[in-house]
Every structure is written in structure tokens, then in C-alpha cells.
Design a protein around this motif. Sequence first.
Motif, mmCIF file in Angstrom:
data_model
loop_
_atom_site.group_PDB
_atom_site.id
_atom_site.type_symbol
_atom_site.label_atom_id
_atom_site.label_comp_id
_atom_site.label_asym_id
_atom_site.label_seq_id
_atom_site.Cartn_x
_atom_site.Cartn_y
_atom_site.Cartn_z
ATOM 1 N N THR A 103 11.653 31.431 -21.042
ATOM 2 C CA THR A 103 11.113 32.212 -19.923
ATOM 3 C C THR A 103 9.634 31.942 -19.655
ATOM 4 N N GLY A 104 9.103 30.891 -20.218
ATOM 5 C CA GLY A 104 7.712 30.580 -19.885
ATOM 6 C C GLY A 104 7.050 29.506 -20.709
ATOM 7 N N LYS A 105 7.121 29.628 -22.033
ATOM 8 C CA LYS A 105 6.281 28.784 -22.870
ATOM 9 C C LYS A 105 6.624 27.300 -22.799
ATOM 10 N N ILE A 106 7.897 26.978 -22.749
ATOM 11 C CA ILE A 106 8.258 25.563 -22.696
ATOM 12 C C ILE A 106 7.763 24.918 -21.396
ATOM 13 N N TRP A 107 7.806 25.669 -20.299
ATOM 14 C CA TRP A 107 7.329 25.152 -19.014
ATOM 15 C C TRP A 107 5.810 25.074 -19.002
ATOM 16 N N GLU A 108 5.177 25.998 -19.700
ATOM 17 C CA GLU A 108 3.724 25.971 -19.838
ATOM 18 C C GLU A 108 3.290 24.725 -20.610
ATOM 19 N N PHE A 109 3.971 24.425 -21.705
ATOM 20 C CA PHE A 109 3.661 23.238 -22.500
ATOM 21 C C PHE A 109 3.851 21.967 -21.677
ATOM 22 N N LEU A 110 4.951 21.902 -20.913
ATOM 23 C CA LEU A 110 5.206 20.722 -20.077
ATOM 24 C C LEU A 110 4.129 20.559 -19.008
ATOM 25 N N ALA A 111 3.652 21.675 -18.453
ATOM 26 C CA ALA A 111 2.587 21.609 -17.465
ATOM 27 C C ALA A 111 1.294 21.087 -18.084
ATOM 28 N N TYR A 112 1.011 21.495 -19.331
ATOM 29 C CA TYR A 112 -0.169 20.984 -20.034
ATOM 30 C C TYR A 112 -0.147 19.464 -20.116
ATOM 31 N N LEU A 113 1.042 18.907 -20.325
ATOM 32 C CA LEU A 113 1.180 17.459 -20.473
ATOM 33 C C LEU A 113 1.213 16.744 -19.134
ATOM 34 N N THR A 114 1.938 17.330 -18.167
ATOM 35 C CA THR A 114 2.184 16.656 -16.890
ATOM 36 C C THR A 114 0.960 16.636 -15.985
ATOM 37 N N LEU A 115 0.280 17.763 -15.830
ATOM 38 C CA LEU A 115 -0.829 17.854 -14.881
ATOM 39 C C LEU A 115 -1.963 16.874 -15.183
ATOM 40 N N PRO A 116 -2.482 16.816 -16.420
ATOM 41 C CA PRO A 116 -3.556 15.849 -16.672
ATOM 42 C C PRO A 116 -3.144 14.407 -16.398
ATOM 43 N N VAL A 117 -1.910 14.047 -16.778
ATOM 44 C CA VAL A 117 -1.454 12.671 -16.566
ATOM 45 C C VAL A 117 -1.413 12.333 -15.078
#
Length: 336
Positions: A171-185
Motif C-alpha cells: 500500500t505504499g512502501k514498495i512504490w516509494e522505493f521504486l520511485a526513489y530508483l526511477t526518478l533520479p535515473v
Amino acid sequence: MEEGNHTVVYLSEQVVVLCSCALSFVGSSLIILTYIMWADLRTTPRRLLVYLSVSDWLSAVSYAFGVWRVFHTDSVDCVAQGAISTFANTSSFFWTVAIAVYLYVVIVRASQRAADRLVWFFHIVSWGVPLAITGAAVYLNKIGYDASEVSVGWCWVSIHAPDRVLWMLLTGKIWEFLAYLTLPVLYILIKRHIYIAHAALSEYRPILANRPPSHSFSSMADMKLALIPIIFIVLRIWSTVRFVLLLAGSPARLNAVLVTLHGIGNTSQGAANCIMFVLLTRPIRTRLCAALCCCCSSKCRAGAQPSHGAPHRLLPGQDTSTQGEEDRASRVGTDR
């Protein structure tokens, strides 16, 4: 600190987080209103920003209600608030990444048609996935009172759920982690592409190379492209830290400063987007100032109205004064 079976949320923490919610509410509303008021802003990139603002608006309202109430039981309004905030927060992650993907396809892949075709896919993922996850969590009684272990008074995954860590991820954390990785790249790739394009252009237009850096037409765009992932991570990292501390069983997650930073970070995305794409965007800022003057005076300056028609494909926050030059500069669209 813990008291009985719940974490105490201090009045000072409530006041600070409620102020953050109010700023985010106003900021998200302002982004939506500017899109409605001025037709030349109704481009696809800014429309995606409006969808993100709708999610942030819902987050701000639901979080404010939760912080104001500071739930202690699995009441009906607790479950309702937890469901709305879960849906809105998860949707915000998806729309944030969707905007980055759109800009990447338009700028790096130079395919406006492909980017526009992705919009319907963004809707399915950014609304559909959060709705499905939240619906499943509510149906399985996973949303409820969470003792503020990874929240600030609002409800999220019930503390009584035996598999609550799994549902916190879903409900949130896994998508938050993926955003941390995806956005900077994605934003690094965009900035790299723009840098290469500008470097190639300078060979044919030496005058650009002689401009002071502060007057470069790409300076503001470069700054915003760098700030977008940085601001997202800075705002969200406190929530992630508390989640990691929860997994480690550390009482440090209850630290008052950390709890306050978590509350501010989770509720400030709408305010941050407003600052980036409204207040720091010269054409929109000028129009807002003119609109405020009109409210205080019977005369409005004619210069406040656009005089040369709608700009071509204005990205969120792009300055119309430099767009013509940027279009000629190998047609690299940047977020000014």
C-alpha cells in the motif's frame, strides 16, 4: 513516545503537520485553478501535473483529518480516512513517475506521439493500481488503527494485521522505493540529453557559449530537472527511515523530531509542486500577480494577458520567453 498501546502525537506535531497539510491543499488547488483559468496552459504535461495535484489534494485533506482526529481505534472514519490517504498517496507516486516517463519520451526519445499514447496507460496504472490495492486492503480488513508507528495520527495498515509489513509494502512502501530508483535515473538521462544537445548547438552558435551561466536559457530548466527528484526524496525519506526502524524494532522511530519530519514530508508534495511549477514559473507568476491586482483594483494591466497566442507544447513550469529559442535549439523541450 509510547503510551499504553499507542504512540503519542504531541500537540506541537499536530499543529506543524496541519499547517503543512494546509499549504499542500492551497498549492494543489492553485495548480488546478491555473490550469482551468488559462487555456494556453492546457497541454499534456501540465494536465499530468494536474492529475498529480488531485492526488496530492486528496492526500492533504485525508492526512489533515487524520492528524486532527489522532485515531486510537478501528472506527469507521479511521478506515475511511486510511483508505483515502492510501489511495491518494500511492496514486501520487505513480503520477510523479508518469510525468518523468513522459518527459523522458518527449525529450530523449523525441517522440511526442508515443508520449501522448502513453497517457491512457498512465491513467490505468496511476488510478487503477492504487484503487485495486486499496480496495483489497479494505476488503481484507487491513486498513485501520496503526498506533502511529509509521504515521502521524492518521490511519494506515492496522497494527493488528499479522502480515502488516507486507501490506505496508503493497500500500505504499514498495512504490516509494521504486520511485526513489526511477526518478533520479530518468531525470539524469534527460539532463544528459539536454547537455549533449546544447553542447552540439554551441558549435554552430558560439554566442551561446559566451553567455554568463546565470543568463543561459537552460539554467532554470536544469535547476528544476535536478530539484524534482531531490525534493521528492527529501520529503519522503523520513517516512522510509521510520519504516526501516520499524523493521529493525528500534524505538528511534518514535523520536519527536523524526515524527514531525515524517508528517511534514508526507503532506508537503502539493506545496512543493506549487512552488516549482507556479510560483517559480514566470508567466504563471505574472498572471497570478495581475489577477490579484484585478481583485484589489478596478483596472487590470493589459500586459497581463498573453499577446502572441498559446505557446507550443508548454511543459510544466516552462517560461514562454525562452521557448522559441529552445525549440530552435534542436527542439529540446525542457521544464523551465
